[in-house]
Design a protein around this motif. Structure first.
Motif, mmCIF file in Angstrom:
data_model
loop_
_atom_site.group_PDB
_atom_site.id
_atom_site.type_symbol
_atom_site.label_atom_id
_atom_site.label_comp_id
_atom_site.label_asym_id
_atom_site.label_seq_id
_atom_site.Cartn_x
_atom_site.Cartn_y
_atom_site.Cartn_z
ATOM 1 N N ALA A 272 0.827 -1.208 0.000
ATOM 2 C CA ALA A 272 0.000 0.000 0.000
ATOM 3 C C ALA A 272 0.863 1.261 0.000
ATOM 4 C CB ALA A 272 -0.934 -0.010 1.208
ATOM 5 N N LEU A 273 1.881 1.286 0.840
ATOM 6 C CA LEU A 273 2.773 2.447 0.891
ATOM 7 C C LEU A 273 3.584 2.575 -0.398
ATOM 8 C CD1 LEU A 273 4.166 2.440 4.539
ATOM 9 C CD2 LEU A 273 3.037 4.343 3.392
ATOM 10 N N PHE A 274 4.174 1.469 -0.833
ATOM 11 C CA PHE A 274 5.027 1.467 -2.022
ATOM 12 C C PHE A 274 4.249 1.924 -3.256
ATOM 13 C CE2 PHE A 274 6.044 -1.262 -5.727
ATOM 14 C CZ PHE A 274 7.253 -0.702 -6.094
ATOM 15 N N ALA A 275 3.074 1.333 -3.483
ATOM 16 C CA ALA A 275 2.304 1.670 -4.679
ATOM 17 C C ALA A 275 1.749 3.086 -4.619
ATOM 18 C CB ALA A 275 1.167 0.663 -4.852
ATOM 19 N N SER A 276 1.436 3.587 -3.419
ATOM 20 C CA SER A 276 0.936 4.965 -3.303
ATOM 21 C C SER A 276 2.010 5.978 -3.688
ATOM 22 C CB SER A 276 0.456 5.221 -1.874
ATOM 23 O OG SER A 276 -0.624 4.388 -1.562
ATOM 24 N N VAL A 277 3.247 5.711 -3.298
ATOM 25 C CA VAL A 277 4.350 6.603 -3.671
ATOM 26 C C VAL A 277 4.537 6.602 -5.183
ATOM 27 C CG1 VAL A 277 6.832 6.984 -3.491
ATOM 28 C CG2 VAL A 277 5.519 6.388 -1.453
ATOM 29 N N VAL A 278 4.560 5.407 -5.778
ATOM 30 C CA VAL A 278 4.766 5.304 -7.222
ATOM 31 C C VAL A 278 3.612 5.955 -7.974
ATOM 32 C CG1 VAL A 278 5.064 3.697 -9.140
ATOM 33 C CG2 VAL A 278 6.125 3.203 -6.935
ATOM 34 N N MET A 279 2.390 5.783 -7.494
ATOM 35 C CA MET A 279 1.217 6.335 -8.161
ATOM 36 C C MET A 279 1.329 7.848 -8.331
ATOM 37 S SD MET A 279 -2.703 6.456 -6.777
ATOM 38 C CE MET A 279 -2.193 7.663 -5.555
ATOM 39 N N GLY A 460 3.865 6.432 7.780
ATOM 40 C CA GLY A 460 4.284 6.502 6.381
ATOM 41 C C GLY A 460 3.361 7.359 5.545
ATOM 42 N N PHE A 461 2.064 7.209 5.745
ATOM 43 C CA PHE A 461 1.127 8.006 4.963
ATOM 44 C C PHE A 461 1.078 9.457 5.429
ATOM 45 C CE2 PHE A 461 -0.309 4.097 3.134
ATOM 46 C CZ PHE A 461 -0.736 4.487 1.883
ATOM 47 N N ALA A 462 1.357 9.705 6.687
ATOM 48 C CA ALA A 462 1.467 11.094 7.143
ATOM 49 C C ALA A 462 2.652 11.779 6.462
ATOM 50 C CB ALA A 462 1.623 11.127 8.660
ATOM 51 N N ALA A 463 3.799 11.074 6.408
ATOM 52 C CA ALA A 463 4.973 11.631 5.726
ATOM 53 C C ALA A 463 4.705 11.803 4.236
ATOM 54 C CB ALA A 463 6.174 10.714 5.949
ATOM 55 N N LEU A 464 4.004 10.847 3.643
ATOM 56 C CA LEU A 464 3.681 10.931 2.222
ATOM 57 C C LEU A 464 2.767 12.115 1.933
ATOM 58 C CD1 LEU A 464 3.863 9.542 -0.560
ATOM 59 C CD2 LEU A 464 1.896 8.171 0.087
ATOM 60 N N THR A 465 1.805 12.347 2.813
ATOM 61 C CA THR A 465 0.877 13.461 2.631
ATOM 62 C C THR A 465 1.601 14.802 2.711
ATOM 63 O OG1 THR A 465 -0.894 12.150 3.619
ATOM 64 C CG2 THR A 465 -1.224 14.529 3.522
#
Length: 516
Positions: A272-279, A460-465
């Motif tokens: 989920a984390l990996f694919a969200s970054v690539v997306m 991870g998603f907080a950092a991604l956001t």
């Protein structure tokens, strides 16, 4: 039966055949609605054992089946209707209609299966039908490569499922789901899970991961864009959910095996984390949607690994409806983007304001969830998933406190975010009530592995956001050197799929010249 009959009809008039396919899809939708009503009135339905074939043919229609049957029939009806005009004039229109009907019928049989033998047969038939649709334009090297990678992953998944069915049959002496579930209740009461059932649960988890295009065998789903758009919609909104349905159907078995739950938790969370970054780094709309599907399936399997079964089923329903609409409307994405775009006077929100918005989301989810009757200590996974969902509103919240903030705008933003959070928890309660008795009861996992995974995914998603506005989607000239390098590597999926392509082409070349 109506959809399967399409394969026997003459192809003299492709439009007439497409009309009959739409009629078959409508029959499946009406059947799903009637059976769902019967289940709501009288409880689960099951066909009696038929002499001679009762071991291999049977239907189980409980609340889980009702939800999935309605969902797939609805999405299938829309896709069949859409493809009637989309494929008009194509020389292979009749062949496409037949393959679409056979594949949709296989998915419906998978959902309706009342025993493990029928489930396994429909599982394989679904994979074979999809493989033929992926190769609809068989002269395209990219389509051949994607289909072959999917073929390899699917055959491994088939072997895992077949091994699990054999071990379950050995343990309980029956292929019926009713007998399996009754036997598993006895095992749960004893407190000791036999080694054979633990291995079977791990094989089920592996098959679910392979069917849902999870890391590292995920690359095929990002390369199926050589197939017609209706196939992409049916794949991403229906067939890809077979892995999640497998986990839900065998959830009483998975819940007795900690290794299988950990496998779903770790691989699903990482994917989920990996694919969200690539997306976020993709430019082509369909490729971005494909990476989104990989990430969403990772979320769904993460929920299964946490034991949040109602949340996983709700995720399947929401993702299917959203993704079918996204693919079928992808041709108009530029017009949609232009119509919905509005300038932001403050530009991209400052990372500090985004961090404040993320903190507000985390606090708001905790407050709304508690007021909705959920307990953070008992269901941490549900709060974590709600927080990740609500992080989609952080840019909306950050902009409300950005340039020239007013009390009215800030208050409206807070009320809107709270309403979304309340709707999330209300839907969770509704799904839990709807499928009560069809899936295992109990709270989310609260052991150390589960809590560590929850913290890692939320962080991870907080950092991604926060990072999304600052460097992930920044222009090449406006980001530091390391961010530009990371962007390039992420855009290529960290080259995992490139390595898979090399291996497949080395041992199974397409035999066609590569196109530029």
């Amino acid at each position: 039966a109506a959809l399967l009959a399409l394969a026997l009809l003459p192809a003299s008039d492709p439009k007439r055949l497409a009309g009959l396919a739409r009629g078959g899809a409508l029959i499946s939708l009406a059947s799903a609605a009637i059976c769902a009503l019967l289940v709501a009135i009288g409880g689960p339905l099951a066909t009696p054992a038929l002499p001679g074939i009762g071991t291999f043919v049977g239907i189980l229609f409980d609340a889980l089946t009702a939800v999935m049957f309605l969902l797939v029939s609805f999405v299938g009806t829309i896709v069949v209707h859409f493809s009637r005009n989309y494929m008009a004039g194509d020389p292979g229109h009749a062949r496409f209609t037949r393959l679409l009907g056979l594949t949709l019928a296989s998915v419906l049989l998978l959902i309706l299966a009342g025993n493990m033998a029928m489930f396994l047969a429909a599982w394989v038939a679904t994979s074979v039908g999809l493989n033929q649709l992926l190769l609809f334009y068989s002269d395209r090297p990219a389509a051949i490569l994607a289909a072959r990678k999917k073929f390899i992953a699917s055959r491994i998944g088939d072997a895992c499922l077949a091994g699990a069915v054999f071990l379950a049959w050995q343990a309980f002496g029956t292929l019926e789901f009713s007998g399996l579930f009754a036997g598993l209740k006895g095992v749960a009461a004893s407190g000791e899970t036999p080694a054979g059932l633990t291995i079977a649960a791990v094989l089920i988890a592996a098959a679910a991961l392979l069917k849902s295009a999870q890391f590292p065998l995920h690359g095929w789903i990002t390369e199926v864009m050589e197939t017609p758009t209706p196939v992409s919609a049916l794949l991403h909104a229906g067939i890809i959910n077979a892995g999640g349905f497998l986990a839900l159907r065998f959830s009483p078995l998975l819940q007795l095996s900690t290794p299988s739950m950990d496998l779903l938790l770790v691989v699903g969370g990482f994917t989920a984390l990996f694919a969200s970054v690539v997306m976020l780094t993709q430019n082509a709309i369909k490729v971005a949607l494909a990476w989104s599907t990989i990430a969403q399936m990772g979320f769904m399997l993460l929920q299964c690994g946490l034991g949040a079964w109602p949340a996983a089923l709700l995720h399947i329903v929401a993702h299917s409806l959203y993704k079918a609409h996204a693919f079928l409307s992808s041709g108009s994405v530029i017009d949609i983007a232009r119509a919905s775009w509005s300038p932001s006077p403050g530009g991209a929100p400052h990372p500090a304001r985004l961090g404040l918005a993320v903190a507000g989301v985390l606090a708001g989810v905790g407050i709304v969830g508690t007021l909705s009757g959920f307990e953070l200590g008992r269901e941490p996974g549900l709060f974590a998933l709600g927080a990740i969902l609500l992080m989609g509103l952080t840019h909306y919240i950050a902009q409300s406190i950005d340039t020239r903030p007013t009390g009215f705008v800030i208050a409206r933003t807070i009320v809107g975010a709270a309403a979304v959070a309340g709707l999330w928890f209300a839907l969770q309660s509704g799904m839990a009530w709807l499928i009560a008795g069809s899936l295992p009861d109990g709270a989310d996992r609260t052991d150390l592995v589960a809590l560590a995974a929850i913290v890692a995914v939320v962080a991870g998603f907080a950092a991604l956001t926060i990072g999304q506005a600052s460097f992930i989607t920044a222009k090449p000239g406006g980001a530091p050197e390391w961010a530009r390098a990371f962007y390039v590597h992420a855009q290529n999926g960290l080259y995992v799929n490139a390595l898979a392509n090399r291996l497949v082409l080395r041992f199974w070349p397409t035999g066609l010249p590569a196109r530029r």
